[in-house]
Design a protein around this motif. Structure first.
Motif, PDB file in Angstrom:
ATOM      1  N   LEU A  38       0.914  -1.355  -0.015  1.00 43.47           N
ATOM      2  CA  LEU A  38      -0.086   0.127   0.149  1.00 43.47           C
ATOM      3  C   LEU A  38       0.885   1.256  -0.007  1.00 43.47           C
ATOM      4  N   VAL A  39       0.422   2.480  -0.578  1.00 48.48           N
ATOM      5  CA  VAL A  39       0.777   3.543  -0.684  1.00 48.48           C
ATOM      6  C   VAL A  39      -0.077   4.533  -0.041  1.00 48.48           C
ATOM      7  N   ILE A  40       0.078   5.377   1.127  1.00 48.90           N
ATOM      8  CA  ILE A  40      -0.628   6.349   1.484  1.00 48.90           C
ATOM      9  C   ILE A  40      -0.316   7.637   1.182  1.00 48.90           C
ATOM     10  N   ASP A  44       0.786  16.820   3.116  1.00 46.15           N
ATOM     11  CA  ASP A  44       1.284  17.708   4.282  1.00 46.15           C
ATOM     12  C   ASP A  44       2.202  16.494   5.196  1.00 46.15           C
ATOM     13  N   GLU A  45       3.297  16.906   5.401  1.00 44.02           N
ATOM     14  CA  GLU A  45       4.345  15.915   6.232  1.00 44.02           C
ATOM     15  C   GLU A  45       3.964  15.839   7.418  1.00 44.02           C
ATOM     16  N   GLY A  46       3.093  16.820   8.155  1.00 45.67           N
ATOM     17  CA  GLY A  46       2.674  16.436   9.376  1.00 45.67           C
ATOM     18  C   GLY A  46       1.574  15.220   9.458  1.00 45.67           C
ATOM     19  N   GLN A  47       0.601  15.412   8.374  1.00 49.82           N
ATOM     20  CA  GLN A  47      -0.255  14.424   8.261  1.00 49.82           C
ATOM     21  C   GLN A  47       0.367  13.148   8.044  1.00 49.82           C
ATOM     22  N   ARG A  48       1.231  12.798   7.414  1.00 46.35           N
ATOM     23  CA  ARG A  48       1.942  11.488   6.998  1.00 46.35           C
ATOM     24  C   ARG A  48       2.553  11.034   8.397  1.00 46.35           C
ATOM     25  N   GLU A  49       3.197  12.072   8.985  1.00 40.87           N
ATOM     26  CA  GLU A  49       3.776  11.503  10.501  1.00 40.87           C
ATOM     27  C   GLU A  49       2.769  10.925  11.286  1.00 40.87           C
ATOM     28  N   GLY A  50       1.770  11.824  11.436  1.00 41.14           N
ATOM     29  CA  GLY A  50       0.643  11.102  12.612  1.00 41.14           C
ATOM     30  C   GLY A  50      -0.098  10.093  12.005  1.00 41.14           C
ATOM     31  N   LEU A  51      -0.322   9.842  10.711  1.00 34.10           N
ATOM     32  CA  LEU A  51      -0.849   8.302  10.098  1.00 34.10           C
ATOM     33  C   LEU A  51       0.226   7.273  10.469  1.00 34.10           C
ATOM     34  N   SER A  52       1.671   7.771  10.311  1.00 33.73           N
ATOM     35  CA  SER A  52       2.618   6.445  10.653  1.00 33.73           C
ATOM     36  C   SER A  52       2.564   6.254  12.054  1.00 33.73           C
ATOM     37  N   GLN A  53       2.356   7.037  12.938  1.00 32.32           N
ATOM     38  CA  GLN A  53       2.191   6.839  14.340  1.00 32.32           C
ATOM     39  C   GLN A  53       0.891   6.115  14.528  1.00 32.32           C
ATOM     40  N   PRO A  62       8.497   6.071   5.493  1.00 36.75           N
ATOM     41  CA  PRO A  62       8.187   7.169   4.555  1.00 36.75           C
ATOM     42  C   PRO A  62       8.828   6.741   3.179  1.00 36.75           C
ATOM     43  N   ALA A  63       8.313   7.246   2.165  1.00 40.22           N
ATOM     44  CA  ALA A  63       8.771   6.660   0.589  1.00 40.22           C
ATOM     45  C   ALA A  63      10.057   7.325   0.349  1.00 40.22           C
ATOM     46  N   ASP A  64      10.315   8.325   1.095  1.00 36.48           N
ATOM     47  CA  ASP A  64      11.833   9.066   0.592  1.00 36.48           C
ATOM     48  C   ASP A  64      12.766   8.676   1.487  1.00 36.48           C
ATOM     49  N   GLN A  65      12.884   7.601   2.098  1.00 32.58           N
ATOM     50  CA  GLN A  65      13.909   6.841   3.216  1.00 32.58           C
ATOM     51  C   GLN A  65      14.487   5.750   2.254  1.00 32.58           C
ATOM     52  N   PRO A  66      15.644   5.268   2.695  1.00 31.90           N
ATOM     53  CA  PRO A  66      16.290   4.140   2.420  1.00 31.90           C
ATOM     54  C   PRO A  66      15.322   3.056   2.818  1.00 31.90           C
ATOM     55  N   HIS A  67      15.495   1.884   1.669  1.00 29.38           N
ATOM     56  CA  HIS A  67      14.667   0.740   2.025  1.00 29.38           C
ATOM     57  C   HIS A  67      13.128   0.783   1.769  1.00 29.38           C
ATOM     58  N   ALA A  68      12.782   1.849   1.127  1.00 31.45           N
ATOM     59  CA  ALA A  68      11.488   2.334   0.819  1.00 31.45           C
ATOM     60  C   ALA A  68      10.708   1.127   0.053  1.00 31.45           C
ATOM     61  N   ALA A  69      11.361   0.342  -0.648  1.00 26.71           N
ATOM     62  CA  ALA A  69      10.980  -0.668  -1.491  1.00 26.71           C
ATOM     63  C   ALA A  69      10.491  -1.909  -0.699  1.00 26.71           C
ATOM     64  N   ARG A  70      11.169  -2.061   0.347  1.00 21.62           N
ATOM     65  CA  ARG A  70      10.798  -3.120   1.178  1.00 21.62           C
ATOM     66  C   ARG A  70       9.657  -2.829   2.205  1.00 21.62           C
ATOM     67  N   GLN A  71       9.181  -1.801   2.195  1.00 22.58           N
ATOM     68  CA  GLN A  71       8.244  -1.434   3.075  1.00 22.58           C
ATOM     69  C   GLN A  71       6.825  -1.977   2.761  1.00 22.58           C
ATOM     70  N   ALA A 117       3.298   7.612  -6.154  1.00 22.85           N
ATOM     71  CA  ALA A 117       4.069   6.521  -6.624  1.00 22.85           C
ATOM     72  C   ALA A 117       4.371   5.549  -5.762  1.00 22.85           C
ATOM     73  N   ALA A 118       4.959   4.331  -6.421  1.00 17.98           N
ATOM     74  CA  ALA A 118       5.097   2.958  -5.497  1.00 17.98           C
ATOM     75  C   ALA A 118       6.276   2.240  -5.606  1.00 17.98           C
ATOM     76  N   PRO A 119       7.328   2.925  -5.040  1.00 14.78           N
ATOM     77  CA  PRO A 119       8.693   2.114  -4.951  1.00 14.78           C
ATOM     78  C   PRO A 119       8.525   0.880  -4.294  1.00 14.78           C
ATOM     79  N   ASN A 120       7.521   0.444  -3.633  1.00 16.75           N
ATOM     80  CA  ASN A 120       7.396  -0.777  -2.958  1.00 16.75           C
ATOM     81  C   ASN A 120       6.661  -1.775  -3.820  1.00 16.75           C
TER      82      ASN A 120
END
Length: 146
Positions: free
Chosen positions: A31-33, A37-46, A61-70, A79-82
């Motif tokens: 899934l890609v969510i 807004d970065e704050g919304q993404r952080e809240g959703l992650s939590q 986060p999609a912009d961090q290393p190992h995004a393809a494994r998430q 976009a879907a690097p995973n």
């Protein structure tokens, strides 16, 4: 492709994203969510991590290393690097790039109803898109509507 419109009436975005993400994971999908807004993404992650015990939903986060494994990515981009085939547009904004997914869930609240109706009509005119609307029941479940 399929676009599911989810009209939020009872639960807030984070609760709804958690419920939908769990169903996607249970189906064995990635899934890609998407939220600008970065704050919304952080809240959703939590919210996803904090589901409790062994019920957490691993994400990153999609912009961090190992995004393809998430299994679940949070991104400002559609976009879907995973290699996800499903996306949730958590901020209620349609992006034309979403048509690359097999299924997209667009969340919108009552304030965005008119915009959602306009988008519905636009997408309904496209032969390759199957639109569906889901409304929340008083008990918190979802039923397909018209």
């Amino acid at each position: 492709m399929r676009v599911d419109f989810y009209q939020l009436s009872r639960d807030p975005v984070d609760v709804t994203v958690g419920k939908l993400a769990r169903k996607v994971m249970q189906a064995g999908e990635r899934l890609v969510i998407v939220a600008q807004d970065e704050g919304q993404r952080e809240g959703l992650s939590q919210t996803l991590w904090g589901q409790g015990g062994g019920a957490f939903l691993a994400n990153g986060p999609a912009d961090q290393p190992h995004a393809a494994r998430q299994p679940i990515l949070l991104s400002a981009e559609c976009a879907a690097p995973n290699d996800a085939r499903m996306a949730i547009l958590a901020d209620g904004k349609w992006r034309e790039e979403a048509t690359a997914f097999d299924r997209v869930m667009l969340l919108f609240d009552t304030e965005a109803t008119d915009d959602a109706r306009t988008l519905w009509r636009d997408l309904a005119a496209r032969e390759a898109i199957d639109n569906r609307i889901f409304k929340q029941t008083p008990e918190g479940g979802w039923r397909e509507g018209r």
